[in-house]
Enzyme design. Structure first.
Site, mmCIF file in Angstrom:
data_model
loop_
_atom_site.group_PDB
_atom_site.id
_atom_site.type_symbol
_atom_site.label_atom_id
_atom_site.label_comp_id
_atom_site.label_asym_id
_atom_site.label_seq_id
_atom_site.Cartn_x
_atom_site.Cartn_y
_atom_site.Cartn_z
ATOM 1 N N HIS A 11 32.589 29.118 -0.089
ATOM 2 C CA HIS A 11 33.245 30.426 -0.219
ATOM 3 C C HIS A 11 33.536 30.726 -1.692
ATOM 4 O O HIS A 11 33.949 29.828 -2.437
ATOM 5 C CB HIS A 11 34.562 30.477 0.568
ATOM 6 C CG HIS A 11 34.373 30.350 2.049
ATOM 7 N ND1 HIS A 11 34.177 29.133 2.671
ATOM 8 C CD2 HIS A 11 34.334 31.298 3.033
ATOM 9 C CE1 HIS A 11 34.046 29.323 3.973
ATOM 10 N NE2 HIS A 11 34.120 30.621 4.223
ATOM 11 N N ASP A 55 30.321 32.745 1.079
ATOM 12 C CA ASP A 55 30.802 33.840 1.935
ATOM 13 C C ASP A 55 32.026 34.528 1.335
ATOM 14 O O ASP A 55 32.755 33.964 0.508
ATOM 15 C CB ASP A 55 31.191 33.308 3.324
ATOM 16 C CG ASP A 55 29.969 32.972 4.164
ATOM 17 O OD1 ASP A 55 28.853 33.061 3.634
ATOM 18 O OD2 ASP A 55 30.159 32.610 5.345
#
Length: 740
Positions: free
Chosen positions: A247, A95
């Protein structure tokens, strides 16, 4: 017959040449669009949203098919459905990217272990780094949507959701020529924590064809707990499958990269296979080709973001440079101004023997019936012997008749056909009887001590001209008070500094003194520019004479009372100053006093009165930009800090002038309103100068703001060469009522 130069034509004038208007409008429109584009691409508004409410009440109304289902939620149909990952099947998801530092490192680990992943990209980051999207696809991984500005979609309107997804999709199409239907909402969690608001956002996105991909295995790498903890958190329990949340942006992701390099081999050793979420649950492949028109539209959008980013980055650096230079100048100016003040007030300071010789005061007047009486009477009340020469430059309102009706001693009226202010001043010089000449505007009054103090510097034989202290008389209106602040903070502080540096560019027309032989040597007052006072002062500096500032010689002048009048006055000043700078530009290359003036005075004017003020609006532009697209609190703190620095500077300047500081509460408002007008004036002057347009004199409408009260008529001893009336011992006291 040539029309009088003083008179303003009755026809309506354009504020700017038509080409100038078109250029300014187009430039401002393009610049505003670029700022909006860049603001959306960098927006921080909503990034730090409040965590979702996962209480039982919040999940009421969410069907068990969702809360008890898997991380892949398809809300495109009549009823939302979910799917779990098969056993021993892993979908790695990343993400918040792409990030130019961490995304390539993550891709390198994935290439080395030959596994795919899905990168849920933030559109604003992708628009600035489209090449990273192409690297992701080249590495065999997929690209999904994580919105454009990272808001909490569960708290967003349907319109905001549609805008966030459309803008992100546009960037993906432009960078890849492909589209994606996979969506991960920011701040989302596992399926059992889906709230009613979150499900609404899934359904809204589903109507546009998007499938929501949550996670069921959170590595918690955003906490940066260490590599071991990330590896442990990212492994599904008991051999079940899972969508792993990682991430590749949003801070230091070195632990994530290191953990990924360990996680993949460990899971492979346990028999796990790696794939993408839609393949794992049997949905069609993501990242499908789009039409050429969609690819072109996306490419244009990315190009606009790139151009906007470059423009804003350049302007940001310019703003930084401007800010540093302005602050440094402000500090240096105040230090030098304080030094000037202390020098002039130290015990024993003197210009030399007292100057007692009589002075010729020239008053050029054109339609000055409102103030001429107050002006002349204040001069006659002078404590220093004077002769007053009122040059009526073709007035049509009876200005000369008013002066003659006063029947004051030592006052002469010279009438001439209208020829402009320089011609009127030259006529006055020709009729002057004395070596020392004072020039004063017809809308100005002197204090009784002003003339005597103004001419004292001539005790120094190197002084050729003296600038007095011009002050705004009537301070009752908002515009007048703003000008009062400007006079004290700007003009008079500047003159102190120019005095110390010996490069004074302007002796103000409202109050200035000159040696007659100096005026004759430079050819009198020229009409080459609209700023005849600046032109004359520059010529005197280039001829080697010293020009000084006498702060104790005060004159009270009528300031424009309306914005249109202020515009006309400042436009004339600004354009005339540019004309004068261009006329005397060769001083920069000259030697001696002329070169000193050119390299200090002209250079300062060019940088701080022309170039930097053109960039100064960046402060206001970035204030709005920051409030709309960045952190409003940080933006307001930065702006308030600038205002605080200016307030400190204003207090120091007002103390030097011994002025009450109560009016300074208007300073912030002056920065917001008054300064914008000055920017517009400067821009118009620049456009006019570039266009080579020559302007005529623009006369202000007088309102008669100067009132004096003479208790007794003032008569001074008659000079030996004056055949006028006999002297009188009557004393006079002048009260400037409008100062209140």
């Amino acid at each position: 017959m040539t029309a009088p130069r003083h008179r303003t034509p009755r026809r309506r004038r354009r504020l700017l040449p038509r080409a100038g208007v078109l250029f300014v409008v187009v430039a401002l429109t393009m610049f505003s669009c670029l700022l909006v584009v860049d603001g959306l691409a960098r927006s921080q508004v909503g990034v730090d949203a409040v965590a979702q409410d996962t209480s039982p009440d919040a999940t009421d109304g969410v069907p068990p098919a969702i809360t008890d289902g898997g991380p892949v939620i398809d809300a495109r149909g009549a009823a939302p459905a979910s799917a779990r990952m098969p056993a021993k099947t892993i979908a790695l998801t990343f993400d918040d990217g792409p990030d130019p530092t961490w995304t390539p490192q993550v891709l390198e680990v994935l290439r080395r272990h030959q596994v795919p992943a899905t990168f849920f990209v933030v559109g604003s980051n992708a628009a600035r780094n489209p090449e990273l999207l192409r690297e992701i696809r080249a590495a065999g991984s997929e690209v999904g949507l994580h919105t454009f500005t990272h808001p909490d979609l569960s708290q967003a309107s349907d319109y905001r959701i549609d805008r966030e997804l459309t803008e992100t999709q546009l960037v993906i199409e432009g960078a890849l020529g492909e589209s994606s239907y996979l969506l991960r909402p920011p701040y989302s969690s596992t399926a059992d924590a889906v709230t009613g608001d979150a499900l609404r956002s899934f359904t809204t996105a589903g109507r546009d064809g998007y499938v929501t991909v949550l996670s069921d295995t959170d590595s918690r790498d955003w906490e940066r707990p260490g590599v071991d903890a990330i590896v442990r958190n990212a492994q599904p329990a008991n051999g079940s499958g899972g969508v792993v949340l990682l991430h590749d942006a949003g801070g230091d992701r070195s632990q994530t990269v290191a953990a990924l390099d360990r996680l993949i081999p460990e899971l492979q050793a346990q028999g796990y296979r790696f794939t993408t979420p839609e393949v794992a649950v049997g949905l069609p492949a993501d990242n499908r080709p789009v039409a050429a028109a969609d690819h072109l539209a996306g490419s244009v959008a990315i190009g606009l973001v790139a151009v906007a980013g470059v423009v804003v980055d350049v302007l940001t650096w310019l703003l930084l440079v401007v800010g540093v230079l302005v602050v440094l100048r402000l500090v240096l100016m105040l230090v030098v101004a304080v030094r000037h003040h202390r020098q002039r007030h130290r015990p024993g300071f003197s210009w030399g023997p007292p100057v007692t010789e009589p002075v010729s005061v020239i008053v050029p007047a054109y339609n000055e019936k409102e103030n001429i009486s107050a002006t002349v009477r204040s001069l006659v009340a002078s404590e220093h012997p004077v002769e007053v020469i009122v040059v009526d430059d073709g007035s049509t309102d009876g200005t000369a008749d008013i002066v003659e009706a006063l029947r004051l001693p030592r006052v002469r009226v010279v009438r001439q056909v209208n020829g402009g202010k320089p011609a009127a001043l030259n006529t006055g010089i020709a009729h002057a009887r004395h070596e020392l000449i004072v020039m004063i505007d017809g809308d100005t009054v002197f204090e009784p001590s002003t003339v005597g103090r103004l001419v004292q510097p001539f005790a120094d034989p190197s002084v050729g001209a003296v600038a007095g202290n011009a002050k705004v008389a009537s301070r009752r209106g908002l515009i007048a008070r703003w000008q009062h602040i400007e006079y004290v903070m700007g003009f008079n502080v500047d003159r102190r500094v120019y005095d110390v540096l010996r490069c004074m560019p302007t002796v103000p027309g409202a109050i200035g003194a000159f040696r007659r032989r100096v005026l004759l040597a430079v050819g009198g007052v020229s009409d080459d520019t609209l700023a005849e006072d600046t032109d004359l002062t520059m010529a005197i500096c280039r001829s080697g004479w010293r020009v000084v500032y006498e702060e104790s010689a005060r004159a009270w002048t009528e300031a424009p009372a309306t914005l249109p009048q202020l515009w006309r006055q400042r436009y004339r000043w600004s354009y005339g100053t540019m004309q004068s700078m261009w006329k005397h530009r060769r001083a920069v290359l000259e030697s001696g006093a002329s070169g000193r003036f050119g390299r200090l005075g002209l250079a300062h004017l060019a940088v701080f009165q022309v170039l930097l003020p053109l960039l100064a609006p960046l402060v206001d532009i970035f204030l709005v930009y920051g409030l709309l697209f960045l952190d409003p609190v940080t933006t307001l703190v930065a702006w308030s800090t600038v205002q605080a620095v200016q307030l400190v500077a204003a207090v120091i300047a007002f103390r030097l002038e011994r002025e009450p500081i109560g009016v300074l509460w208007l300073l912030p408002l002056q920065q917001i309103v008054y300064r914008q007008l000055m920017y517009a004036v400067l821009i118009r002057s620049m456009v006019t100068a570039v266009g080579g347009i020559r302007l005529g004199w623009q006369k202000l409408r007088r309102v008669g703001g100067l009132e004096v009260h003479l208790q007794e008529p003032a008569v001074f001893p008659t000079p030996p060469d004056a055949p006028e009336a006999p002297p009188s011992r009557a004393s006079t006291r002048l009260v400037v009522l409008s100062r209140r």
